[in-house]
Scaffold this motif. Structure first.
Motif, PDB file in Angstrom:
ATOM      1  N   ARG A 310      74.227  16.620  51.172  1.00 24.74           N
ATOM      2  CA  ARG A 310      72.951  16.770  52.434  1.00 24.74           C
ATOM      3  C   ARG A 310      71.346  16.076  51.803  1.00 24.74           C
ATOM      4  NH1 ARG A 310      74.050  23.609  52.378  1.00 24.74           N
ATOM      5  NH2 ARG A 310      75.953  23.654  53.459  1.00 24.74           N
ATOM      6  N   ALA A 311      71.532  15.905  50.924  1.00 21.86           N
ATOM      7  CA  ALA A 311      69.521  15.089  50.689  1.00 21.86           C
ATOM      8  C   ALA A 311      70.645  14.177  50.616  1.00 21.86           C
ATOM      9  CB  ALA A 311      69.565  15.765  49.152  1.00 21.86           C
ATOM     10  N   ILE A 312      71.701  13.180  50.375  1.00 20.30           N
ATOM     11  CA  ILE A 312      71.573  11.663  50.964  1.00 20.30           C
ATOM     12  C   ILE A 312      72.350  11.354  51.970  1.00 20.30           C
ATOM     13  CG2 ILE A 312      73.738  10.112  50.413  1.00 20.30           C
ATOM     14  CD1 ILE A 312      73.562  11.219  47.154  1.00 20.30           C
ATOM     15  N   ALA A 313      72.670  12.620  52.977  1.00 18.99           N
ATOM     16  CA  ALA A 313      72.572  12.760  54.009  1.00 18.99           C
ATOM     17  C   ALA A 313      70.865  12.373  54.838  1.00 18.99           C
ATOM     18  CB  ALA A 313      72.704  13.202  55.100  1.00 18.99           C
ATOM     19  N   ASP A 314      70.018  13.115  54.823  1.00 15.96           N
ATOM     20  CA  ASP A 314      68.850  13.262  54.900  1.00 15.96           C
ATOM     21  C   ASP A 314      68.478  11.891  54.526  1.00 15.96           C
ATOM     22  OD1 ASP A 314      66.338  15.082  56.309  1.00 15.96           O
ATOM     23  OD2 ASP A 314      65.381  14.054  54.291  1.00 15.96           O
ATOM     24  N   THR A 315      68.443  11.457  53.230  1.00 15.37           N
ATOM     25  CA  THR A 315      67.594  10.067  53.292  1.00 15.37           C
ATOM     26  C   THR A 315      67.888   9.362  53.436  1.00 15.37           C
ATOM     27  OG1 THR A 315      68.952   9.887  51.071  1.00 15.37           O
ATOM     28  CG2 THR A 315      67.628  10.910  50.719  1.00 15.37           C
ATOM     29  N   VAL A 316      69.079   8.966  54.616  1.00 19.54           N
ATOM     30  CA  VAL A 316      69.375   7.528  55.076  1.00 19.54           C
ATOM     31  C   VAL A 316      69.696   7.939  56.476  1.00 19.54           C
ATOM     32  CG1 VAL A 316      72.239   7.144  56.163  1.00 19.54           C
ATOM     33  CG2 VAL A 316      71.930   7.700  53.669  1.00 19.54           C
ATOM     34  N   ASP A 317      69.416   8.683  57.200  1.00 15.42           N
ATOM     35  CA  ASP A 317      69.263   9.436  58.013  1.00 15.42           C
ATOM     36  C   ASP A 317      67.141   8.951  58.966  1.00 15.42           C
ATOM     37  OD1 ASP A 317      69.285  10.443  61.107  1.00 15.42           O
ATOM     38  OD2 ASP A 317      67.668  11.294  60.412  1.00 15.42           O
ATOM     39  N   ALA A 318      66.347   9.613  57.197  1.00 16.20           N
ATOM     40  CA  ALA A 318      65.688   8.909  57.020  1.00 16.20           C
ATOM     41  C   ALA A 318      64.973   7.075  57.332  1.00 16.20           C
ATOM     42  CB  ALA A 318      64.632   9.308  56.513  1.00 16.20           C
ATOM     43  N   LEU A 319      65.854   6.893  56.419  1.00 14.55           N
ATOM     44  CA  LEU A 319      66.106   5.302  57.004  1.00 14.55           C
ATOM     45  C   LEU A 319      66.625   4.407  57.744  1.00 14.55           C
ATOM     46  CD1 LEU A 319      65.558   2.828  55.222  1.00 14.55           C
ATOM     47  CD2 LEU A 319      68.231   3.239  54.777  1.00 14.55           C
ATOM     48  N   SER A 320      67.147   5.662  58.855  1.00 16.60           N
ATOM     49  CA  SER A 320      67.996   4.445  59.678  1.00 16.60           C
ATOM     50  C   SER A 320      66.669   4.535  61.051  1.00 16.60           C
ATOM     51  CB  SER A 320      69.333   5.291  60.128  1.00 16.60           C
ATOM     52  OG  SER A 320      69.519   6.876  60.531  1.00 16.60           O
ATOM     53  N   THR A 321      66.321   5.903  60.752  1.00 17.02           N
ATOM     54  CA  THR A 321      65.407   6.487  61.861  1.00 17.02           C
ATOM     55  C   THR A 321      63.598   6.163  61.719  1.00 17.02           C
ATOM     56  OG1 THR A 321      64.606   8.293  60.927  1.00 17.02           O
ATOM     57  CG2 THR A 321      66.370   8.397  62.402  1.00 17.02           C
ATOM     58  N   GLY A 322      63.731   5.758  60.310  1.00 15.89           N
ATOM     59  CA  GLY A 322      61.746   5.301  60.400  1.00 15.89           C
ATOM     60  C   GLY A 322      61.135   6.942  59.928  1.00 15.89           C
ATOM     61  N   ARG A 323      61.894   7.790  59.998  1.00 11.63           N
ATOM     62  CA  ARG A 323      60.462   8.954  59.592  1.00 11.63           C
ATOM     63  C   ARG A 323      60.773   9.124  58.331  1.00 11.63           C
ATOM     64  NH1 ARG A 323      63.933  13.291  57.979  1.00 11.63           N
ATOM     65  NH2 ARG A 323      65.994  13.343  58.132  1.00 11.63           N
ATOM     66  N   GLU A 324      59.379   9.916  57.349  1.00 10.86           N
ATOM     67  CA  GLU A 324      59.690  10.539  56.145  1.00 10.86           C
ATOM     68  C   GLU A 324      60.521  11.139  55.573  1.00 10.86           C
ATOM     69  OE1 GLU A 324      57.328  10.676  52.712  1.00 10.86           O
ATOM     70  OE2 GLU A 324      57.214   9.207  54.917  1.00 10.86           O
ATOM     71  N   PRO A 325      61.248  10.779  54.482  1.00  9.09           N
ATOM     72  CA  PRO A 325      62.272  11.703  54.237  1.00  9.09           C
ATOM     73  C   PRO A 325      61.937  12.671  53.560  1.00  9.09           C
ATOM     74  CG  PRO A 325      61.728   9.681  52.784  1.00  9.09           C
ATOM     75  CD  PRO A 325      61.342   9.306  53.868  1.00  9.09           C
ATOM     76  N   GLU A 326      62.613  13.909  53.405  1.00 10.02           N
ATOM     77  CA  GLU A 326      61.828  15.579  52.996  1.00 10.02           C
ATOM     78  C   GLU A 326      61.971  15.449  51.600  1.00 10.02           C
ATOM     79  OE1 GLU A 326      63.605  19.324  53.540  1.00 10.02           O
ATOM     80  OE2 GLU A 326      64.406  18.661  56.060  1.00 10.02           O
ATOM     81  N   LEU A 327      62.709  14.394  50.646  1.00 14.66           N
ATOM     82  CA  LEU A 327      62.502  13.614  49.186  1.00 14.66           C
ATOM     83  C   LEU A 327      61.820  12.393  49.349  1.00 14.66           C
ATOM     84  CD1 LEU A 327      66.923  14.971  48.721  1.00 14.66           C
ATOM     85  CD2 LEU A 327      64.597  16.510  48.719  1.00 14.66           C
ATOM     86  N   SER A 328      60.748  12.542  50.000  1.00 18.82           N
ATOM     87  CA  SER A 328      59.482  11.767  49.731  1.00 18.82           C
ATOM     88  C   SER A 328      59.314  11.426  48.421  1.00 18.82           C
ATOM     89  CB  SER A 328      58.492  11.492  50.815  1.00 18.82           C
ATOM     90  OG  SER A 328      57.771  11.847  50.157  1.00 18.82           O
ATOM     91  N   ALA A 329      59.440  10.172  47.886  1.00 23.77           N
ATOM     92  CA  ALA A 329      58.248  10.531  46.359  1.00 23.77           C
ATOM     93  C   ALA A 329      57.301  10.166  46.286  1.00 23.77           C
ATOM     94  CB  ALA A 329      58.200   8.349  45.801  1.00 23.77           C
ATOM     95  N   ASP A 330      56.592  11.023  47.281  1.00 25.28           N
ATOM     96  CA  ASP A 330      54.566  11.567  47.911  1.00 25.28           C
ATOM     97  C   ASP A 330      55.157  13.340  47.255  1.00 25.28           C
ATOM     98  OD1 ASP A 330      53.708   9.185  48.235  1.00 25.28           O
ATOM     99  OD2 ASP A 330      53.551   9.726  49.951  1.00 25.28           O
ATOM    100  N   ASN A 331      56.315  14.052  47.802  1.00 28.30           N
ATOM    101  CA  ASN A 331      56.547  15.074  47.497  1.00 28.30           C
ATOM    102  C   ASN A 331      57.232  15.250  46.263  1.00 28.30           C
ATOM    103  OD1 ASN A 331      55.551  15.777  50.577  1.00 28.30           O
ATOM    104  ND2 ASN A 331      58.016  16.152  50.657  1.00 28.30           N
ATOM    105  N   ALA A 332      57.755  14.890  45.355  1.00 28.66           N
ATOM    106  CA  ALA A 332      58.149  14.665  44.620  1.00 28.66           C
ATOM    107  C   ALA A 332      56.566  14.418  43.262  1.00 28.66           C
ATOM    108  CB  ALA A 332      58.973  13.201  43.677  1.00 28.66           C
ATOM    109  N   LEU A 333      56.362  13.239  43.767  1.00 29.15           N
ATOM    110  CA  LEU A 333      54.885  13.346  42.475  1.00 29.15           C
ATOM    111  C   LEU A 333      53.298  14.682  42.696  1.00 29.15           C
ATOM    112  CD1 LEU A 333      53.646  10.449  41.318  1.00 29.15           C
ATOM    113  CD2 LEU A 333      52.219   9.925  43.417  1.00 29.15           C
ATOM    114  N   GLN A 334      53.346  14.775  44.330  1.00 30.46           N
ATOM    115  CA  GLN A 334      52.979  16.331  44.267  1.00 30.46           C
ATOM    116  C   GLN A 334      53.370  17.594  42.885  1.00 30.46           C
ATOM    117  OE1 GLN A 334      52.044  16.656  48.317  1.00 30.46           O
ATOM    118  NE2 GLN A 334      51.471  18.316  47.544  1.00 30.46           N
ATOM    119  N   ALA A 335      55.153  17.075  43.115  1.00 31.04           N
ATOM    120  CA  ALA A 335      55.675  18.557  41.381  1.00 31.04           C
ATOM    121  C   ALA A 335      55.901  17.907  40.111  1.00 31.04           C
ATOM    122  CB  ALA A 335      57.126  19.055  42.387  1.00 31.04           C
ATOM    123  N   THR A 336      55.816  16.770  40.449  1.00 30.57           N
ATOM    124  CA  THR A 336      55.776  15.763  38.661  1.00 30.57           C
ATOM    125  C   THR A 336      54.104  16.438  37.962  1.00 30.57           C
ATOM    126  OG1 THR A 336      57.550  14.949  39.461  1.00 30.57           O
ATOM    127  CG2 THR A 336      56.027  14.739  37.678  1.00 30.57           C
TER     128      THR A 336
END
Length: 378
Positions: A310-336
């Motif tokens: 599901r995670a990879i399907a979302d990242t590919v869909d975000a790439l194809s549609t131009g939307r922000e992926p749920e697992l964006s680097a900015d989100n990961a940066l906040q957690a880290t």
């Protein structure tokens, strides 16, 4: 449109995982193979035997199996790259990919990196290059967490006041938990953190240091408080607990998901999924159903959809549609930032306010400087 996909860091035997490696590349490959929009075309690993085994498993042409990442990128020019190397080399591999200028997206395993400066540089480099960078915090896509989020948004426990986390550690295991905190708080920024850690025995997971125990408290800009307790004997006896003004939601305790708005707990159906993915009953049922319908079908095709799928399907869909992926680097940066903030608080023996103004890894630095007692200096 079909995206060509390459994997960097295939890992060793996926059937014999340990704290040196889980061969996550095989799970990434399986996720891409489920998508009609993706074609797995190449791989690279510094260990020739690992690369060859992966190529054979996924029927890659021999000429597309590499031990040199840069040569692979130059020859193949993939649209998407999955990075499954250990955390301490995430940054140099991501930077190499970003500087190559040949791809549209990078999907990297978690945790982000072992130094705070590296985490920030990875994100900046990909933004400059126009590359979609995501990190594999796949648990966001599990039903226990999705349903908990829906219950929270529906006001089942009133306004969220506190999130509690329980797990093995703050970094490797905790990376998922802190990412989920962002999910439940709608990515509210952290204001401050206070933490204490214990490191009396060396604890290295996938090449990176993790504390033996920790206790941490923090606050978000929206007023929600956080509490984490890691290691054996931690005071939080579940995966996550969301406490609101009118009740609480518990994830990964006695059952995958339950709520309490009075004196009694109520279990919530998660369709056979727990905090890690579909349980064994669901997996076995799926295999039996597929095998009965299509004798000779591989285990890969028979398995039910995983959270990584599901995670990879979302990242590919975000790439194809131009939307922000749920697992964006900015989100990961906040957690880290919260994780490194916990370790920095332990180093300072005091509260740390955000944004975090360090470059290194506080836990690693303390171990190397002898500030913490490890098995090497007892």
């Amino acid at each position: 449109m079909t995206y060509t996909v390459a994997v960097i860091g295939t890992g060793a035997d996926p059937d014999d995982p340990d704290t040196d490696g889980f061969a996550m590349a095989y799970r990434h490959a399986g996720a891409y193979r489920r998508l009609d929009s993706c074609e797995l075309t190449a791989c690279a690993d510094v260990v020739p035997e690992n690369a060859k085994s992966f190529g054979k498993r996924w029927n890659l042409p021999e000429e597309n199996v590499y031990t040199d990442t840069e040569k692979m990128l130059t020859a193949i020019e993939p649209d998407i790259v999955s990075i499954c190397v250990p955390p301490h080399i995430h940054a140099p591999v991501v930077m190499t990919c970003a500087e190559s200028g040949v791809m549209d997206a990078i999907h990297c395993e978690k945790p982000m990196a072992t130094r705070w400066e590296d985490c920030q540089q990875m994100v900046s480099a990909c933004k400059r290059a126009g590359i979609q960078l995501t990190f594999n915090h796949q648990r966001r896509f599990g039903k226990p967490f999705r349903k908990a989020k829906s219950l929270l948004e529906e006001g089942k426990i009133g306004s969220l006041e506190r999130i509690e986390l329980g797990g093995k550690n703050l970094f490797d295991y905790g990376s998922h938990l802190f990412d989920l905190c962002g999910y439940f708080t709608d990515q509210a920024m952290s204001k401050w953190v206070m933490a204490g850690i214990e490191y009396s025995e060396e604890n290295v997971q996938f090449g990176a240091h993790n504390e033996n125990q920790a206790i941490a408290q923090w606050r978000y800009t929206n007023g929600v408080n956080g509490l984490a307790s890691t290691g054996d004997g931690g005071i939080v006896d579940c995966h996550m607990r969301l406490l609101g003004t009118d009740g609480m939601i518990e994830i990964g305790g006695e059952v995958p998901l339950r709520t309490r708005t009075g004196r009694k707990w109520k279990s919530i159906d998660t369709g056979g999924e727990d905090v890690h993915g579909p349980n064994e009953t669901i997996i076995d049922a799926a295999k039996q159903k597929i095998s009965a319908r299509l004798p000779g079908t591989s285990v890969e095709n028979a398995r039910p959809e995983s959270y990584i799928d599901r995670a990879i399907a979302d990242t590919v869909d975000a790439l194809s549609t131009g939307r922000e992926p749920e697992l964006s680097a900015d989100n990961a940066l906040q957690a880290t930032e919260l994780i490194f903030g916990c370790w920095e608080s332990a180093r300072r023996c005091g509260r740390v306010d955000f944004p975090l103004e360090i470059e290194d890894n506080p836990l690693e630095s303390m171990v190397e400087n002898g500030q913490l007692l490890s098995s090497e200096n007892q």
